[in-house]
Design a protein around this motif. Structure first.
Motif, mmCIF file in Angstrom:
data_model
loop_
_atom_site.group_PDB
_atom_site.id
_atom_site.type_symbol
_atom_site.label_atom_id
_atom_site.label_comp_id
_atom_site.label_asym_id
_atom_site.label_seq_id
_atom_site.Cartn_x
_atom_site.Cartn_y
_atom_site.Cartn_z
ATOM 1 N N VAL A 181 0.849 -1.196 0.000
ATOM 2 C CA VAL A 181 0.000 0.000 0.000
ATOM 3 C C VAL A 181 0.884 1.245 0.000
ATOM 4 N N ILE A 182 0.458 2.253 -0.767
ATOM 5 C CA ILE A 182 1.199 3.519 -0.868
ATOM 6 C C ILE A 182 0.403 4.600 -0.140
ATOM 7 N N VAL A 233 4.207 -1.122 3.668
ATOM 8 C CA VAL A 233 3.749 0.264 3.522
ATOM 9 C C VAL A 233 4.838 1.090 2.846
ATOM 10 N N PHE A 234 4.478 1.787 1.774
ATOM 11 C CA PHE A 234 5.409 2.664 1.060
ATOM 12 C C PHE A 234 4.924 4.099 1.188
ATOM 13 N N THR A 235 5.819 4.996 1.576
ATOM 14 C CA THR A 235 5.475 6.411 1.594
ATOM 15 C C THR A 235 5.710 6.943 0.191
ATOM 16 N N ALA A 269 2.374 11.228 -11.966
ATOM 17 C CA ALA A 269 2.017 11.618 -10.591
ATOM 18 C C ALA A 269 2.853 12.799 -10.112
ATOM 19 N N ALA A 270 4.098 12.893 -10.592
ATOM 20 C CA ALA A 270 4.995 13.976 -10.149
ATOM 21 C C ALA A 270 4.457 15.343 -10.559
ATOM 22 N N GLU A 271 3.590 15.375 -11.579
ATOM 23 C CA GLU A 271 3.022 16.642 -12.074
ATOM 24 C C GLU A 271 1.630 16.916 -11.488
ATOM 25 N N MET A 272 1.129 16.001 -10.694
ATOM 26 C CA MET A 272 -0.259 16.131 -10.214
ATOM 27 C C MET A 272 -0.381 17.172 -9.106
ATOM 28 N N GLU A 273 -1.576 17.731 -8.997
ATOM 29 C CA GLU A 273 -1.855 18.677 -7.909
ATOM 30 C C GLU A 273 -2.230 17.901 -6.650
ATOM 31 N N GLY A 274 -2.352 18.673 -5.559
ATOM 32 C CA GLY A 274 -2.780 18.038 -4.303
ATOM 33 C C GLY A 274 -1.643 17.317 -3.608
ATOM 34 N N VAL A 275 -0.420 17.894 -3.695
ATOM 35 C CA VAL A 275 0.743 17.277 -3.043
ATOM 36 C C VAL A 275 0.506 17.177 -1.539
ATOM 37 N N VAL A 276 0.718 15.994 -0.996
ATOM 38 C CA VAL A 276 0.511 15.770 0.442
ATOM 39 C C VAL A 276 1.807 16.133 1.179
ATOM 40 N N PRO A 277 1.740 17.014 2.188
ATOM 41 C CA PRO A 277 2.965 17.386 2.915
ATOM 42 C C PRO A 277 3.655 16.160 3.516
ATOM 43 N N MET A 278 4.983 16.225 3.572
ATOM 44 C CA MET A 278 5.795 15.091 4.043
ATOM 45 C C MET A 278 5.417 14.622 5.457
ATOM 46 N N ASN A 279 5.142 15.590 6.357
ATOM 47 C CA ASN A 279 4.822 15.185 7.731
ATOM 48 C C ASN A 279 3.523 14.387 7.790
ATOM 49 N N ILE A 280 2.580 14.707 6.883
ATOM 50 C CA ILE A 280 1.310 13.948 6.852
ATOM 51 C C ILE A 280 1.549 12.562 6.243
ATOM 52 N N ARG A 281 2.388 12.514 5.196
ATOM 53 C CA ARG A 281 2.735 11.207 4.613
ATOM 54 C C ARG A 281 3.334 10.300 5.693
ATOM 55 N N SER A 282 4.250 10.854 6.492
ATOM 56 C CA SER A 282 4.918 10.066 7.543
ATOM 57 C C SER A 282 3.915 9.577 8.587
ATOM 58 N N LYS A 283 2.986 10.476 8.959
ATOM 59 C CA LYS A 283 1.987 10.127 9.973
ATOM 60 C C LYS A 283 1.101 8.973 9.467
ATOM 61 N N ARG A 284 0.671 9.078 8.207
ATOM 62 C CA ARG A 284 -0.179 8.028 7.635
ATOM 63 C C ARG A 284 0.573 6.699 7.543
ATOM 64 N N SER A 285 1.828 6.801 7.157
ATOM 65 C CA SER A 285 2.671 5.611 7.041
ATOM 66 C C SER A 285 2.784 4.916 8.396
ATOM 67 N N LYS A 286 2.989 5.705 9.439
ATOM 68 C CA LYS A 286 3.125 5.174 10.796
ATOM 69 C C LYS A 286 1.830 4.467 11.220
ATOM 70 N N MET A 287 0.693 5.076 10.889
ATOM 71 C CA MET A 287 -0.594 4.471 11.248
ATOM 72 C C MET A 287 -0.768 3.098 10.588
ATOM 73 N N LEU A 288 -0.405 3.018 9.301
ATOM 74 C CA LEU A 288 -0.571 1.741 8.596
ATOM 75 C C LEU A 288 0.452 0.704 9.059
#
Length: 445
Positions: free
Chosen positions: A306-307, A335-337, A346-365
């Motif tokens: 899961v990403i 789990v992949f961040t 995807a690198a050009e897509m809008e709605g970039v998720v901030p790194m700290n939120i990515r880390s938090k979600r990764s930790k939860m999973l």
């Protein structure tokens, strides 16, 4: 081996496929009269097989080059693999790198080693990825108690986050007869378990040069391998949910050698995100696959990729994924961040998720994965399984895996290495592995 043979050492980053290819490249070196040594030892040549999926691939690569040159500052350093294909100039510019080989050249590395003089700047031999349209079979042996057997390479899927089609080219497969020949060679070495590997192994059967016609199906491949004498266990490394057919699941449940362990990439539990990723299924199909496995193999182990933090993944999308996985009868998560990759949609897509939120979600999973694995292990306590013991002595214990991928431990005994035993699972230890009692001596299935 020739007297005064040049010494070569290897370092592999990334997936099982890379391990199988490193092993094959190493055998090519040995056939040319080189002596293989450990990476920690002094060598004349260090070969680093790179990966484009790992985070901080360039940083990791630089550290490994430094490590090699610390062992021998005059050593010749070569980089091969996915990152070498995607960013050859970047790797060539790393201090101490002498040679960078792309996707088509890596198996011909010994042809480039006539002169081992250090270069001021790494020499690059890479191809346009369209030229990577031929197949080189490979397998790993001698590194572990199990062998990784490559059956397929490349990918025709266009997932928006992935660089693998750019790094490895189109989907193509080994001929069935050659896979069977390699499997026999592995079994003759006394190796008990073979892990089938590739980029998209469910797509097995496509010929070379972009021929879209399947000569054989994945089901025909596993049916043929199931009949190879001397193989005790076959494990499927990872298979796309849309390519894992009911017939294959049913065959695994009745097979002599195929173990009840599936690793099935999901990537997101939200259909909105799956569509943005250009995955070839929706979550409903995934549920269907898990239910089918559970119906015919209640004790099967099911792993999930899961990403988290994909562009546009809102809190709602993430919670949808979390609850979806929480409710699903699976055994563990990888789990992949999400991290941006050049030349991907995807690198050009809008709605970039901030790194700290990515880390938090990764930790939860990752926390959810621990819970899932624990529940799966608990469900297996009291059952009788077969374990294959591995070669490492870890703090006085030997570890192994049951057919359904429960990690077990027993007091260290070198005679147990690479042997199969029938055991009863008794209790979960503090380190998360499972204690066991021997039921019967070595089992030969």
């Amino acid at each position: 081996m020739t007297p005064n043979a040049k010494k070569v050492a290897f370092y592999t980053l990334g997936c099982k496929l890379n391990f199988s290819e490193t092993s094959t490249i190493a055998r090519n070196f040995q056939q040319e009269g080189f002596e293989r040594v450990d990476f920690e030892e002094v060598a004349d040549i260090y070969v680093i097989n790179t990966c484009s999926v790992t985070e901080n691939a360039d940083k990791q690569f630089k550290q490994i080059v430094k490590k090699a040159l610390k062992n021998n500052e005059k050593a010749f350093v070569a980089a091969v693999g996915c990152y070498a294909q995607l960013k050859p100039e970047e790797l060539a510019a790393v201090d101490g790198v002498d040679l960078v080989l792309g996707a088509t050249e890596k198996f011909k590395i010994t042809d480039y080693l006539n002169d081992l003089t250090k270069n001021d700047l790494g020499e690059v031999h890479s191809c346009e990825i369209e030229e990577a349209n031929f197949y080189v079979g490979s397998y790993s042996i001698g590194d572990r108690t199990r062998a990784f057997l490559k059956v397929q390479d490349g990918c025709d899927y266009k997932c928006t986050y992935c660089t693998i089609p750019l790094a490895r080219g189109i989907s193509r497969s080994d001929e069935l007869q050659n896979v069977l020949k390699n499997a026999k060679e592995i079994s003759q070495q006394g190796i008990k378990e073979i892990v089938l590997t590739g980029v998209n192994i469910g797509d097995y059967g496509k010929g070379e040069f972009g021929n879209k016609k399947h000569e054989h199906t994945f089901l025909e491949l596993v049916q043929a391998l199931d009949g190879v004498e001397g193989i005790e266990r076959l494990r499927i490394s990872s298979i796309e949910p849309n390519l894992l057919k009911n017939e294959t699941i049913e065959f695994v449940s009745k097979s002599r050698t195929l173990v009840p362990h599936f690793h099935i990439p999901l990537q997101s539990g939200s259909n909105d995100i799956l569509k943005k990723m250009k995955r070839r299924y929706l979550r409903e199909l995934y549920v269907d696959r898990v239910n089918k496995i559970r119906e015919v193999m209640p004790d099967a182990c099911i792993g999930v990729d899961v990403i988290v933090g994909f562009p546009g993944e809102t809190d709602e999308h993430f919670l949808e994924t979390y609850h979806f996985l929480n409710d699903l009868d699976i055994s563990y998560l990888h789990v992949f961040t999400y991290s941006e990759r050049d030349n991907t949609e995807a690198a050009e897509m809008e709605g970039v998720v901030p790194m700290n939120i990515r880390s938090k979600r990764s930790k939860m999973l990752r926390g959810l994965s621990v819970k899932k694995r624990r529940a799966f292990y608990e469900s297996q306590l009291g059952t009788t399984r077969t374990v294959l013991f591995e070669a490492e002595n870890k703090e006085g214990y030997i570890h192994g895996f049951t057919e359904n991928y429960v990690k077990v431990k027993a007091p260290w005994n070198p005679e147990l290495v690479n042997t199969l035993h029938e055991i009863k699972l008794t209790k979960i230890d503090e380190d998360g592995s499972v204690r066991m009692e021997f039921v019967r001596d070595v089992v030969s299935i």
